[in-house]
Design an enzyme around this catalytic site. Structure first.
Site, mmCIF file in Angstrom:
data_model
loop_
_atom_site.group_PDB
_atom_site.id
_atom_site.type_symbol
_atom_site.label_atom_id
_atom_site.label_comp_id
_atom_site.label_asym_id
_atom_site.label_seq_id
_atom_site.Cartn_x
_atom_site.Cartn_y
_atom_site.Cartn_z
ATOM 1 N N HIS A 85 -3.596 1.244 16.288
ATOM 2 C CA HIS A 85 -2.778 1.779 15.189
ATOM 3 C C HIS A 85 -1.494 2.416 15.703
ATOM 4 O O HIS A 85 -1.053 3.449 15.186
ATOM 5 C CB HIS A 85 -3.570 2.781 14.339
ATOM 6 C CG HIS A 85 -4.637 2.122 13.514
ATOM 7 N ND1 HIS A 85 -4.353 1.258 12.486
ATOM 8 C CD2 HIS A 85 -5.983 2.190 13.570
ATOM 9 C CE1 HIS A 85 -5.475 0.823 11.952
ATOM 10 N NE2 HIS A 85 -6.488 1.364 12.594
ATOM 11 N N GLU A 95 -8.878 -11.528 10.296
ATOM 12 C CA GLU A 95 -9.560 -10.247 10.041
ATOM 13 C C GLU A 95 -10.287 -10.338 8.705
ATOM 14 O O GLU A 95 -9.735 -10.852 7.731
ATOM 15 C CB GLU A 95 -8.503 -9.136 10.004
ATOM 16 C CG GLU A 95 -9.067 -7.766 9.734
ATOM 17 C CD GLU A 95 -7.971 -6.693 9.688
ATOM 18 O OE1 GLU A 95 -6.775 -7.052 9.671
ATOM 19 O OE2 GLU A 95 -8.331 -5.508 9.658
ATOM 20 N N ASP A 113 -6.500 -3.447 1.729
ATOM 21 C CA ASP A 113 -5.365 -3.198 0.824
ATOM 22 C C ASP A 113 -4.512 -4.448 0.629
ATOM 23 O O ASP A 113 -3.419 -4.365 0.066
ATOM 24 C CB ASP A 113 -4.525 -2.006 1.314
ATOM 25 C CG ASP A 113 -4.106 -2.137 2.757
ATOM 26 O OD1 ASP A 113 -4.227 -3.235 3.317
ATOM 27 O OD2 ASP A 113 -3.650 -1.134 3.321
ATOM 28 N N ASN A 147 0.805 -1.212 0.000
ATOM 29 C CA ASN A 147 0.000 0.000 0.000
ATOM 30 C C ASN A 147 0.849 1.278 0.000
ATOM 31 O O ASN A 147 1.638 1.501 0.911
ATOM 32 C CB ASN A 147 -0.872 -0.062 1.268
ATOM 33 C CG ASN A 147 -1.954 0.980 1.272
ATOM 34 O OD1 ASN A 147 -2.034 1.804 0.366
ATOM 35 N ND2 ASN A 147 -2.790 0.942 2.294
ATOM 36 N N HIS A 189 -3.310 -10.423 9.025
ATOM 37 C CA HIS A 189 -3.865 -9.124 8.623
ATOM 38 C C HIS A 189 -4.854 -9.338 7.473
ATOM 39 O O HIS A 189 -4.583 -10.121 6.567
ATOM 40 C CB HIS A 189 -2.679 -8.253 8.160
ATOM 41 C CG HIS A 189 -3.012 -6.833 7.902
ATOM 42 N ND1 HIS A 189 -2.238 -6.051 7.073
ATOM 43 C CD2 HIS A 189 -3.995 -6.028 8.360
ATOM 44 C CE1 HIS A 189 -2.736 -4.835 7.039
ATOM 45 N NE2 HIS A 189 -3.792 -4.790 7.808
ATOM 46 N N ARG A 232 -14.386 -6.065 15.565
ATOM 47 C CA ARG A 232 -13.428 -5.023 15.949
ATOM 48 C C ARG A 232 -14.166 -3.694 16.024
ATOM 49 O O ARG A 232 -14.882 -3.333 15.083
ATOM 50 C CB ARG A 232 -12.325 -4.969 14.878
ATOM 51 C CG ARG A 232 -11.174 -4.075 15.238
ATOM 52 C CD ARG A 232 -10.199 -3.955 14.074
ATOM 53 N NE ARG A 232 -10.462 -2.740 13.337
ATOM 54 C CZ ARG A 232 -9.588 -2.167 12.514
ATOM 55 N NH1 ARG A 232 -8.414 -2.731 12.292
ATOM 56 N NH2 ARG A 232 -9.878 -1.055 11.892
ATOM 57 N N HIS A 256 -15.427 -5.704 11.041
ATOM 58 C CA HIS A 256 -15.126 -4.349 11.509
ATOM 59 C C HIS A 256 -16.410 -3.562 11.756
ATOM 60 O O HIS A 256 -17.270 -3.515 10.887
ATOM 61 C CB HIS A 256 -14.376 -3.556 10.436
ATOM 62 C CG HIS A 256 -12.939 -3.888 10.304
ATOM 63 N ND1 HIS A 256 -12.049 -3.041 9.702
ATOM 64 C CD2 HIS A 256 -12.224 -4.960 10.678
ATOM 65 C CE1 HIS A 256 -10.847 -3.583 9.714
ATOM 66 N NE2 HIS A 256 -10.924 -4.758 10.293
ATOM 67 N N ASP A 309 -8.135 -1.834 17.540
ATOM 68 C CA ASP A 309 -6.834 -1.542 16.930
ATOM 69 C C ASP A 309 -6.410 -0.126 17.327
ATOM 70 O O ASP A 309 -7.125 0.844 17.050
ATOM 71 C CB ASP A 309 -6.988 -1.636 15.399
ATOM 72 C CG ASP A 309 -5.662 -1.578 14.668
ATOM 73 O OD1 ASP A 309 -4.635 -1.306 15.303
ATOM 74 O OD2 ASP A 309 -5.666 -1.802 13.436
#
Ligand code: KDG
Ligand code: MG
Length: 405
Positions: free
Chosen positions: A214, A341, A318, A37, A314, A147, A122, A212
């Site tokens: 981040h 996920e 993307d 990405n 993951h 999530r 999500h 998350d």
């Protein structure tokens, strides 16, 4: 059998995807994902200039030797560009091996350890209520793990929250230069506990919650968050802090029993060896595309299993559906699989390009007996959606200081 040709295609059906196709002199082919990405074209050049010429004429069945050749054989080991390139070739070679054997890749890894792959969805909202309504939608669809991310009051944008965008797959459609997001640790702490408290009040303990961070917190702030989250029993807290210094997770670990997950930006086992070996994390989130393909993830999964660390690959939008396919095979095989996920199978444009028969039912993904990776890439369809330069946002504190991702 020899490798006759390797094609690298970049398409943008909403997100940019770099797809590699390895074709043998006997006509069998395999596909792999090399999407990085925001740095897609660097991988394309690496592949076209430095990998493809070295592989023409080689025996595609020698997956391990080709992996070692591209990793050890190069003076410059590791790094996301090298490892995404190796990953794509590796996936394509596993795809070819499976097709020739007439077996799905998971059979070559050792067979199934479970019936299906548990997913987490999500729920991202502009307010706590909005986020909880999205949790409800996923629960109604049968998901058992969700999530939760919610916009932070007082900040103009919160990364990971959709805003006016319709879906994840268009989120980065038009960002020819990196946008800038704001971050305030204080504002975050003011809202995250309410989010989880209201979520538990509404859904009880029947749904697993994840979150998350981040990497926006320092280790001691993460430790504080972990402690605050204990009463809400998260399945895991993801990317609480950057762990370039893997020892820094000791600070978090010694303060909290909230399970920790990390790894989506890692490229090799060396990036997470200490975290795993010292049992500083509970889930390792490396992606096949970014950490060297199926060969490398199998090795990381085996290493992690010795330390009771589970894999939770993951699964952001993307990563192309080819990466998802690779993860499906690893997940169904790995004795220490945790959770996958999942943000859906892409938009209509992406579904026109990538064809597979994975199915999702009640929050679990299932696969067929299709040989190889079980996913097809339509090059003609891909050409309709050319590459668009696009970037993730950068993060700054309210005073302008550039902050962690
Ligand atoms: O490229 C960055 C995204 O993949 C990332 O922001 C998504 O953190 C992410 C996740 O957990 O899916
Ligand atoms: Mg993440």
């Amino acid at each position: 059998m020899k490798i006759k040709e390797i094609k690298v295609t970049v398409c943008s059906p909403g997100r940019n995807f770099v797809t590699v196709k390895v074709i043998t002199d006997e006509g069998t082919y395999g596909i792999g994902d090399a999407t990085l990405n925001g740095r897609e074209m660097a991988v394309v050049t690496y592949l076209e200039e430095h990998v493809v010429p070295c592989l023409i004429g080689r025996d595609p069945s020698e997956i391990e030797d080709i992996w070692q050749y591209l990793y050890k054989g190069v003076y410059w080991r590791k790094g996301p560009i090298t490892m995404a390139s190796i990953a794509a070739i590796d996936m394509a070679l596993w795809d070819i091996k499976g097709k020739i054997a007439g077996l799905p890749v998971y059979q070559l890894l050792g067979g199934k350890s479970r019936r299906g792959v548990t997913l987490y969805a999500h729920a991202n909202g502009e307010s706590i209520n909005d986020t909880l309504d999205k949790v409800q939608e996923h629960v109604d669809q049968g998901f058992k793990a969700v999530r939760l991310q919610s916009a932070i009051p007082g900040l103009k944008v919160t990364y990971g929250v959709l805003g006016d965008k319709k879906d994840y797959f268009e989120l980065q459609g038009n960002r020819p230069l990196p946008p800038e997001d704001e971050w305030s640790t204080q504002k975050y702490f003011n809202s995250i506990v309410d989010l989880m408290r209201q979520a538990r009040a509404r859904f009880g303990n029947e749904v697993e919650f994840l979150h998350d961070v981040h990497s926006r917190l320092t280790p001691i702030e993460s430790a504080r968050l972990g402690k605050l989250m204990e009463e809400f029993s998260l399945l895991f807290l993801e990317d609480a802090s950057i762990a370039e210094n893997q020892d820094s997770y000791k600070v978090i670990r010694q303060h909290t029993t909230t399970p920790l997950a990390i790894g989506e930006t890692y490229n090799t086992i060396w990036d997470c060896k200490d975290l795993i070996q010292n049992q500083l994390i509970d889930y390792i989130r490396v992606a096949a595309t970014h950490a060297g393909g199926i060969t490398a993830l199998r090795r990381i999964a085996d290493f992690a299993s010795i330390y009771n660390v589970k894999i939770a690959p993951h699964g952001a939008p993307d990563l192309s559906p080819v990466c998802f396919a690779a993860h499906m095979h690893l997940n169904i095989w790995a004795p220490n699989f945790g959770i996958q996920e999942f943000v859906g199978f892409g938009n209509d444009k992406s579904k026109e390009i990538f064809k597979h028969n994975f199915t999702v039912e009640n929050g679990m993904a299932y696969m067929s007996e299709a040989p190889g990776l079980g996913i097809e890439f339509d090059e003609e369809a891909a050409l309709k959606y050319p590459y668009k330069r696009s970037y993730l946002p950068v993060s700054r504190l309210e005073d302008g200081t550039l902050w962690n991702w």
